[in-house]
Design a protein around this motif. Structure first.
Motif, mmCIF file in Angstrom:
data_model
loop_
_atom_site.group_PDB
_atom_site.id
_atom_site.type_symbol
_atom_site.label_atom_id
_atom_site.label_comp_id
_atom_site.label_asym_id
_atom_site.label_seq_id
_atom_site.Cartn_x
_atom_site.Cartn_y
_atom_site.Cartn_z
ATOM 1 N N TYR A 139 17.401 -1.346 50.102
ATOM 2 C CA TYR A 139 17.899 -1.705 48.770
ATOM 3 C C TYR A 139 18.110 -0.469 47.905
ATOM 4 O O TYR A 139 19.085 -0.393 47.140
ATOM 5 N N ASN A 161 21.325 -15.477 39.981
ATOM 6 C CA ASN A 161 22.486 -15.820 40.801
ATOM 7 C C ASN A 161 22.768 -17.309 40.624
ATOM 8 O O ASN A 161 21.954 -18.144 41.012
ATOM 9 N N LYS A 210 20.030 -4.061 36.051
ATOM 10 C CA LYS A 210 21.138 -3.880 36.993
ATOM 11 C C LYS A 210 20.639 -3.983 38.428
ATOM 12 O O LYS A 210 21.295 -4.579 39.296
ATOM 13 N N PHE A 211 19.460 -3.396 38.694
ATOM 14 C CA PHE A 211 18.897 -3.480 40.048
ATOM 15 C C PHE A 211 18.554 -4.931 40.386
ATOM 16 O O PHE A 211 18.836 -5.409 41.488
ATOM 17 N N PHE A 229 21.795 0.359 46.433
ATOM 18 C CA PHE A 229 21.958 0.355 44.976
ATOM 19 C C PHE A 229 22.424 1.719 44.475
ATOM 20 O O PHE A 229 23.322 1.804 43.627
ATOM 21 N N SER A 266 22.313 -10.809 43.734
ATOM 22 C CA SER A 266 23.721 -11.114 43.970
ATOM 23 C C SER A 266 23.974 -11.395 45.450
ATOM 24 O O SER A 266 23.143 -11.106 46.318
ATOM 25 N N GLN A 316 19.827 -7.673 39.157
ATOM 26 C CA GLN A 316 21.053 -8.439 39.345
ATOM 27 C C GLN A 316 21.677 -8.135 40.700
ATOM 28 O O GLN A 316 22.167 -9.042 41.391
ATOM 29 N N PHE A 317 21.629 -6.862 41.118
ATOM 30 C CA PHE A 317 22.146 -6.473 42.428
ATOM 31 C C PHE A 317 21.357 -7.157 43.550
ATOM 32 O O PHE A 317 21.932 -7.697 44.494
ATOM 33 N N GLU A 367 25.919 -9.800 47.329
ATOM 34 C CA GLU A 367 25.893 -8.493 47.992
ATOM 35 C C GLU A 367 24.465 -8.102 48.357
ATOM 36 O O GLU A 367 24.177 -7.662 49.476
ATOM 37 N N GLY A 368 23.560 -8.277 47.416
ATOM 38 C CA GLY A 368 22.162 -7.955 47.684
ATOM 39 C C GLY A 368 21.521 -8.920 48.653
ATOM 40 O O GLY A 368 20.668 -8.537 49.468
ATOM 41 N N LYS A 406 26.004 2.199 45.047
ATOM 42 C CA LYS A 406 26.828 1.437 44.095
ATOM 43 C C LYS A 406 26.766 2.050 42.698
ATOM 44 O O LYS A 406 27.761 2.051 41.966
ATOM 45 N N TYR A 407 25.601 2.576 42.331
ATOM 46 C CA TYR A 407 25.404 3.192 41.013
ATOM 47 C C TYR A 407 24.870 4.611 41.218
ATOM 48 O O TYR A 407 23.661 4.861 41.083
#
Length: 439
Positions: A37, A101, A266-267, A41, A273, A269-270, A275-276, A44-45
């Motif tokens: 993770y 989600n 943000k983490f 992450f 999601s 939510q990722f 995607e996560g 992505k960021y």
């Protein structure tokens, strides 16, 4: 310095300052999960860094509490629902409803996917069961177990491993699942019988699946992702959910007083999601998503357990408030009667198995009565359900999960009594079984 160049430099400095503090996550999860993770992450960021503090659940709670607001880690990520109950009660979590989600159902079975007050959110689903090494069982001519009760059988003596609920949040959930599914007295009898067959009580929960994967142990009591990760990573292991199991979310929550709540959200939510959620299907992770499989674009491997079906069939509707309330009783009883007295329990169990074998070949009513006394003595809990329900019994134990017992306290005296009683019980059971075998 030219105005435009000055502005650019200031913008870079401001950007660096905004993301100077990394997201700090305190978690009991293994490196295979956290590193996957973290890398995804940060890819992505790229301007946000993630720092992982790996601690067992009890130590994680203590660490959050001992840091002042503004100096705490940002995210609490763990499997134990009772730990989140403690965090919520002690006002150590903040709401972050925007991270949820919408594809996730409201419940798994009858258990809420997210906290009703929006203080923590289900991130993966977990059940509890049995893993075994197929080569080990074949070499030792052992059948594959299917239920917890199978692990009490003489054939499995010395072939099983578990961890301690005081050292592992997932082991505590496994123990609580058996206690809630079977009832307090019957559950403890079963746990003591299983423990008597154990070759070891490992220091950390990871020690059990690692030992089964390598063939050091034949069978282990584990949370499902340990067994599934071994299987899908190519080890010769299998995993089964007994009928007495529970399915609960492993959750993630925003810690109140963290250093970087904006990026922490943000983490979260990722991780929640789609995607996560797909990262959970990585073979070395093999956890179960919170969303139905048809929401993941056909990417779930064939034969992957459908945890929603497991939840529907489960005999246990896990009560996290009950688990949190009696947490210290369960963990202390296990340590005093199993972890610290394993050799004595093993010896009594071995003698009982040997007496049973001799009695089966040569029945004897007097020997049968002695053997019954031996079982009753060895496998009766040091605290029965009637004692547990007495007014005030839980008072010495109703403290924060993070607070340690101090020598000389009333709780320490109680634990010493349990330890002494367990030692005496196992010795008496050993003698009774030996007498039965001699007849």
């Amino acid at each position: 310095m030219r105005p435009r160049l000055c502005a650019a430099v200031l913008a870079c400095l401001f950007s660096a300052a905004v993301h100077a503090a990394p997201i700090t996550i305190v978690t009991s999860f293994p490196k295979e999960i956290t590193e996957t993770y973290k890398k995804a992450f940060e890819k992505k960021y790229p301007d946000i860094k993630v720092e992982i503090l790996n601690k067992n659940t009890v130590a994680s709670l203590a660490y959050v509490k001992e840091n002042a607001p503004g100096q705490r880690p940002d995210i609490f990520w763990a499997s134990a629902p009772d730990a989140f109950e403690v965090m919520s009660r002690e006002k150590l979590l903040e709401k972050a409803p925007e991270v949820k989600n919408p594809a996730a159902p409201a419940k798994i079975g009858n258990y809420p996917m997210n906290d009703p007050e929006d203080l923590y959110y289900g991130q993966a689903l977990s059940g509890y069961g049995i893993m075994w090494n197929t080569r080990y069982l074949k070499a030792n001519n052992l059948p594959a177990p299917a239920e917890w009760s199978d692990l009490t059988k003489p054939a499995y003596f010395g072939h099983v491993a578990t961890s301690s609920p005081s050292r592992s949040g997932t082991t505590h959930l496994t123990v609580e699942t058996i206690l809630q599914g079977e009832g307090w007295d019957k559950g403890w009898t079963q746990l003591l019988q299983i423990a008597g067959n154990c070759a070891a009580v490992t220091e950390r929960s990871f020690g059990v699946p690692d030992g089964v994967n390598s063939g050091q142990f034949g069978i282990g009591l584990v949370i499902d992702f340990f067994g599934l990760a071994g299987k899908y990573s190519g080890f010769p292991v299998e995993f089964v959910y007994p009928k007495v199991t529970s399915v609960v979310p492993a959750s993630i929550g925003l810690i109140a007083g963290g250093k970087n709540p904006a990026d922490a959200k943000k983490f979260m939510q990722f991780a929640l999601s789609s995607e996560g959620q797909l990262l959970l299907l990585d073979p070395k992770i093999s956890r179960l998503p919170i969303v139905p499989y048809d929401k993941l674009g056909g990417k779930v491997p064939a034969g992957y357990p459908n945890i929603f079906e497991v939840a529907q069939k489960s005999r246990v509707q896990f009560d996290s408030e009950l688990a949190e309330k009696r947490y210290h009783v369960v963990t202390s009883m296990f340590d005093q009667t199993v972890t610290f007295r394993l050799k004595e329990l093993q010896a009594a169990t071995k003698a009982i198995h040997e007496a049973e074998k001799k009695l089966a070949a040569k029945p004897n009513p007097k020997a049968a009565e002695l053997l019954k006394q031996a079982r009753d003595t060895a496998y009766a809990p040091v605290v029965d359900e009637a004692q547990l329900k007495k007014p005030g019994f839980l008072d010495p134990f109703l403290k924060s999960v993070s607070k340690k017992t101090e020598g000389g306290s009333p709780l320490a005296a109680i634990e010493e009594q349990w330890n002494t009683r367990a030692k005496a019980n196992y010795q008496k059971a050993l003698e009774l079984a030996q007498q039965a075998a001699a007849m």
